[in-house]
Write a protein that holds these residues in place. Structure first.
Motif, PDB file in Angstrom:
ATOM      1  N   GLY A  67      23.942  64.794 115.557  1.00 23.10           N
ATOM      2  CA  GLY A  67      22.775  64.476 114.732  1.00 23.10           C
ATOM      3  C   GLY A  67      23.071  63.383 113.722  1.00 23.10           C
ATOM      4  N   SER A  68      22.119  62.503 113.497  1.00 21.15           N
ATOM      5  CA  SER A  68      22.333  61.348 112.614  1.00 21.15           C
ATOM      6  C   SER A  68      22.640  61.754 111.177  1.00 21.15           C
ATOM      7  CB  SER A  68      21.107  60.431 112.644  1.00 21.15           C
ATOM      8  OG  SER A  68      19.943  61.135 112.241  1.00 21.15           O
ATOM      9  N   ASP A  69      22.129  62.903 110.723  1.00 20.64           N
ATOM     10  CA  ASP A  69      22.377  63.351 109.346  1.00 20.64           C
ATOM     11  C   ASP A  69      23.840  63.726 109.125  1.00 20.64           C
ATOM     12  OD1 ASP A  69      19.738  62.980 108.750  1.00 20.64           O
ATOM     13  OD2 ASP A  69      19.184  65.095 108.899  1.00 20.64           O
ATOM     14  N   ASN A  70      24.563  63.976 110.201  1.00 20.65           N
ATOM     15  CA  ASN A  70      25.966  64.380 110.091  1.00 20.65           C
ATOM     16  C   ASN A  70      26.936  63.275 110.496  1.00 20.65           C
ATOM     17  OD1 ASN A  70      25.502  67.176 109.301  1.00 20.65           O
ATOM     18  ND2 ASN A  70      24.687  67.444 111.375  1.00 20.65           N
ATOM     19  N   ILE A  71      26.413  62.056 110.631  1.00 17.66           N
ATOM     20  CA  ILE A  71      27.252  60.894 110.926  1.00 17.66           C
ATOM     21  C   ILE A  71      27.315  60.029 109.676  1.00 17.66           C
ATOM     22  CG2 ILE A  71      27.548  58.846 112.356  1.00 17.66           C
ATOM     23  CD1 ILE A  71      26.021  60.290 114.572  1.00 17.66           C
ATOM     24  N   TYR A  72      28.519  59.722 109.230  1.00 20.00           N
ATOM     25  CA  TYR A  72      28.711  59.017 107.968  1.00 20.00           C
ATOM     26  C   TYR A  72      29.250  57.613 108.209  1.00 20.00           C
ATOM     27  CZ  TYR A  72      28.094  63.746 106.334  1.00 20.00           C
ATOM     28  OH  TYR A  72      27.568  64.992 106.112  1.00 20.00           O
ATOM     29  N   PRO A  73      28.884  56.666 107.356  1.00 21.71           N
ATOM     30  CA  PRO A  73      29.255  55.265 107.595  1.00 21.71           C
ATOM     31  C   PRO A  73      30.700  54.959 107.226  1.00 21.71           C
ATOM     32  CG  PRO A  73      28.016  55.463 105.549  1.00 21.71           C
ATOM     33  CD  PRO A  73      28.007  56.829 106.185  1.00 21.71           C
ATOM     34  N   GLU A  74      31.139  53.834 107.705  1.00 26.05           N
ATOM     35  CA  GLU A  74      32.444  53.289 107.312  1.00 26.05           C
ATOM     36  C   GLU A  74      32.516  53.215 105.781  1.00 26.05           C
ATOM     37  OE1 GLU A  74      34.577  48.878 107.435  1.00 26.05           O
ATOM     38  OE2 GLU A  74      33.123  49.438 108.980  1.00 26.05           O
ATOM     39  N   GLY A  75      33.696  53.511 105.240  1.00 25.07           N
ATOM     40  CA  GLY A  75      33.873  53.459 103.796  1.00 25.07           C
ATOM     41  C   GLY A  75      33.524  54.743 103.084  1.00 25.07           C
ATOM     42  N   THR A  76      33.348  55.842 103.848  1.00 21.83           N
ATOM     43  CA  THR A  76      33.014  57.131 103.248  1.00 21.83           C
ATOM     44  C   THR A  76      34.288  57.914 102.928  1.00 21.83           C
ATOM     45  OG1 THR A  76      30.916  57.240 104.448  1.00 21.83           O
ATOM     46  CG2 THR A  76      31.782  59.313 103.580  1.00 21.83           C
ATOM     47  N   LEU A  77      34.310  58.563 101.768  1.00 24.73           N
ATOM     48  CA  LEU A  77      35.449  59.357 101.323  1.00 24.73           C
ATOM     49  C   LEU A  77      35.307  60.786 101.842  1.00 24.73           C
ATOM     50  CD1 LEU A  77      36.734  59.169  97.636  1.00 24.73           C
ATOM     51  CD2 LEU A  77      37.002  61.214  99.012  1.00 24.73           C
ATOM     52  N   PHE A  78      36.411  61.363 102.343  1.00 18.22           N
ATOM     53  CA  PHE A  78      36.369  62.746 102.821  1.00 18.22           C
ATOM     54  C   PHE A  78      37.653  63.483 102.433  1.00 18.22           C
ATOM     55  CE2 PHE A  78      38.215  60.238 106.229  1.00 18.22           C
ATOM     56  CZ  PHE A  78      39.238  61.019 106.728  1.00 18.22           C
ATOM     57  N   VAL A  79      37.565  64.827 102.387  1.00 14.60           N
ATOM     58  CA  VAL A  79      38.664  65.672 101.910  1.00 14.60           C
ATOM     59  C   VAL A  79      38.908  66.807 102.900  1.00 14.60           C
ATOM     60  CG1 VAL A  79      39.571  67.032  99.985  1.00 14.60           C
ATOM     61  CG2 VAL A  79      37.900  65.227  99.542  1.00 14.60           C
ATOM     62  N   SER A  80      40.172  67.061 103.216  1.00 20.69           N
ATOM     63  CA  SER A  80      40.532  68.231 104.027  1.00 20.69           C
ATOM     64  C   SER A  80      40.459  69.475 103.151  1.00 20.69           C
ATOM     65  CB  SER A  80      41.940  68.072 104.591  1.00 20.69           C
ATOM     66  OG  SER A  80      42.034  66.951 105.444  1.00 20.69           O
ATOM     67  N   THR A  81      39.737  70.508 103.596  1.00 23.88           N
ATOM     68  CA  THR A  81      39.554  71.694 102.767  1.00 23.88           C
ATOM     69  C   THR A  81      40.213  72.931 103.349  1.00 23.88           C
ATOM     70  OG1 THR A  81      37.435  72.185 103.845  1.00 23.88           O
ATOM     71  CG2 THR A  81      37.380  70.831 101.833  1.00 23.88           C
ATOM     72  N   ASP A  82      41.032  72.766 104.387  1.00 19.48           N
ATOM     73  CA  ASP A  82      41.682  73.923 104.999  1.00 19.48           C
ATOM     74  C   ASP A  82      43.014  73.478 105.593  1.00 19.48           C
ATOM     75  OD1 ASP A  82      42.153  76.457 105.867  1.00 19.48           O
ATOM     76  OD2 ASP A  82      40.383  76.614 107.147  1.00 19.48           O
ATOM     77  N   GLY A  83      43.823  74.463 106.011  1.00 21.00           N
ATOM     78  CA  GLY A  83      45.114  74.184 106.619  1.00 21.00           C
ATOM     79  C   GLY A  83      46.231  74.233 105.602  1.00 21.00           C
ATOM     80  N   ALA A  84      47.276  74.984 105.895  1.00 27.02           N
ATOM     81  CA  ALA A  84      48.379  75.138 104.945  1.00 27.02           C
ATOM     82  C   ALA A  84      49.048  73.805 104.629  1.00 27.02           C
ATOM     83  CB  ALA A  84      49.405  76.129 105.501  1.00 27.02           C
ATOM     84  N   GLY A  85      49.189  72.944 105.636  1.00 31.70           N
ATOM     85  CA  GLY A  85      49.844  71.659 105.407  1.00 31.70           C
ATOM     86  C   GLY A  85      48.888  70.501 105.294  1.00 31.70           C
ATOM     87  N   SER A  86      47.581  70.768 105.337  1.00 35.97           N
ATOM     88  CA  SER A  86      46.589  69.689 105.386  1.00 35.97           C
ATOM     89  C   SER A  86      45.600  69.696 104.248  1.00 35.97           C
ATOM     90  CB  SER A  86      45.810  69.776 106.711  1.00 35.97           C
ATOM     91  OG  SER A  86      46.663  69.792 107.819  1.00 35.97           O
ATOM     92  N   HIS A  87      45.420  70.840 103.581  1.00 35.33           N
ATOM     93  CA  HIS A  87      44.360  70.937 102.579  1.00 35.33           C
ATOM     94  C   HIS A  87      44.547  69.926 101.446  1.00 35.33           C
ATOM     95  CE1 HIS A  87      46.731  72.754  99.329  1.00 35.33           C
ATOM     96  NE2 HIS A  87      47.316  73.514 100.240  1.00 35.33           N
ATOM     97  N   SER A  88      43.446  69.460 100.927  1.00 38.00           N
ATOM     98  CA  SER A  88      43.353  68.601  99.733  1.00 38.00           C
ATOM     99  C   SER A  88      43.652  67.129  99.985  1.00 38.00           C
ATOM    100  CB  SER A  88      44.256  69.110  98.602  1.00 38.00           C
ATOM    101  OG  SER A  88      43.995  70.471  98.323  1.00 38.00           O
TER     102      SER A  88
END
Length: 326
Positions: A52-73
């Motif tokens: 769905g287009s509402d869940n597709i984000y453009p180039e230059g968007t900031l994102f954060v890992s919120t799970d995983g023992a070695g991946s979060h934050s």
């Protein structure tokens, strides 16, 4: 100020209802997951019609890992359109932000990692209440944008397409030892070496997956010559199969190998093979290291190297220069 004063937080889409492909395809977008390094965040590609287009984000968007023992934050700024799974939070700025500002905030968010754990994840209000500083002036100053002298060096390493006349033209895949001489490194302990200052000395390469494997800069030893540059370093243990191109002379730590091309190779070929070797990491673990099997790993023959490899550094430099001017 808190994170939610600067950003609107959006959650990704659960993977259970998506058709995830392991290869790029028309009308698909990269589907991101939590990861310690940005290069590992791509879990696959999903159809745009499903996500769905509402869940597709453009180039230059900031994102954060919120799970995983070695991946979060861990937080990154994407260089392409993407969708993400439910363990990734997307941060949409409430005001106009330059790429430099987003990169600055991504680093600030990652520096809060010590506050969280597998049992205390940076989700919901915990993520929104992370305190972030005001952006310093130097982030957007011109001197920040011009502080990339290494770009010219990268440009000089880029090569036009090469006519490879190798003996392996009938083979699609060959062993690492067919293309490289495999050597064990200098096997030194960093804590026994003297740190170098002011750009002197040589690099010390360890089994780290960060900073091109370089852990420190150390003084030359009178009785041990450094390994010359133009080779690949490969971790046989620790961060198994983390592979990097070393352009400068270096010393190395325990269980680190270096690969010397049997025939002359340009930097782009070496970087390509570093990626190919690194893609075999799934075969190993802390209990199954690569000390005895590295030479036998299968990698593409030189005659199978894709044409886009040559000249790729120049394209990257050109894109970086465009980004720095915006």
């Amino acid at each position: 100020m808190t994170l939610d004063e600067l950003f609107d937080v959006r959650n990704g889409v659960a993977s259970s209802r998506l058709s995830i492909s392991h290869h790029p395809a028309p009308n698909h977008v990269p589907y991101l997951r939590p990861a310690k390094t940005q290069q590992r965040t791509i879990a696959g590609w999903v159809p745009e019609s499903e996500i769905g287009s509402d869940n597709i984000y453009p180039e230059g968007t900031l994102f954060v890992s919120t799970d995983g023992a070695g991946s979060h934050s861990y937080s990154y700024v994407s260089k392409f359109r993407f969708a993400c799974n439910s363990n990734v939070a997307v941060l949409l700025p409430k005001r106009d932000m330059s790429v430099n500002e987003k990169l600055y905030y991504a680093r600030c968010i990652s520096m809060n990692r010590h506050k969280f754990s597998y049992g205390r994840k940076p989700k919901g209000d915990r993520l929104k209440q992370i305190e972030l500083p005001t952006v310093p002036d130097w982030v957007n100053e011109k001197i920040f944008k011009n502080n990339f002298s290494s770009l010219s060096r990268l440009m000089s390493l880029s090569t036009e397409a090469i006519d490879i006349t190798a003996t392996d033209q009938t083979e699609t895949f060959v062993s690492v030892s067919d293309l490289f001489n495999v050597f064990y490194g200098t096997n030194l302990e960093l804590n026994a070496l003297e740190p170098a200052e002011n750009g002197t000395g040589v690099n010390f390469v360890s089994r780290s997956s960060k900073n091109n494997g370089i852990s420190a800069r150390v003084k030359l030893l009178p009785d041990i010559s450094p390994i010359q540059g133009g080779v690949l370093t490969v971790a046989g243990g620790g961060s198994v199969l983390e592979t990097f191109l070393q352009l400068e002379p270096f010393y190395s730590g325990f269980h680190l190998f270096y690969l010397v091309p049997r025939e002359s190779m340009c930097a782009e070929e070496l970087l390509y093979y570093a990626s190919c070797i690194r893609e075999n990491r799934f075969r190993y673990s802390y209990g199954r290291q690569a000390n005895r099997t590295l030479g036998g790993l299968k990698i593409p023959a030189r005659s199978s190297i894709p044409h886009w490899v040559f000249g790729s550094l120049a394209k990257i430099v050109e894109q970086v220069e465009i980004d720095l001017k915006t």
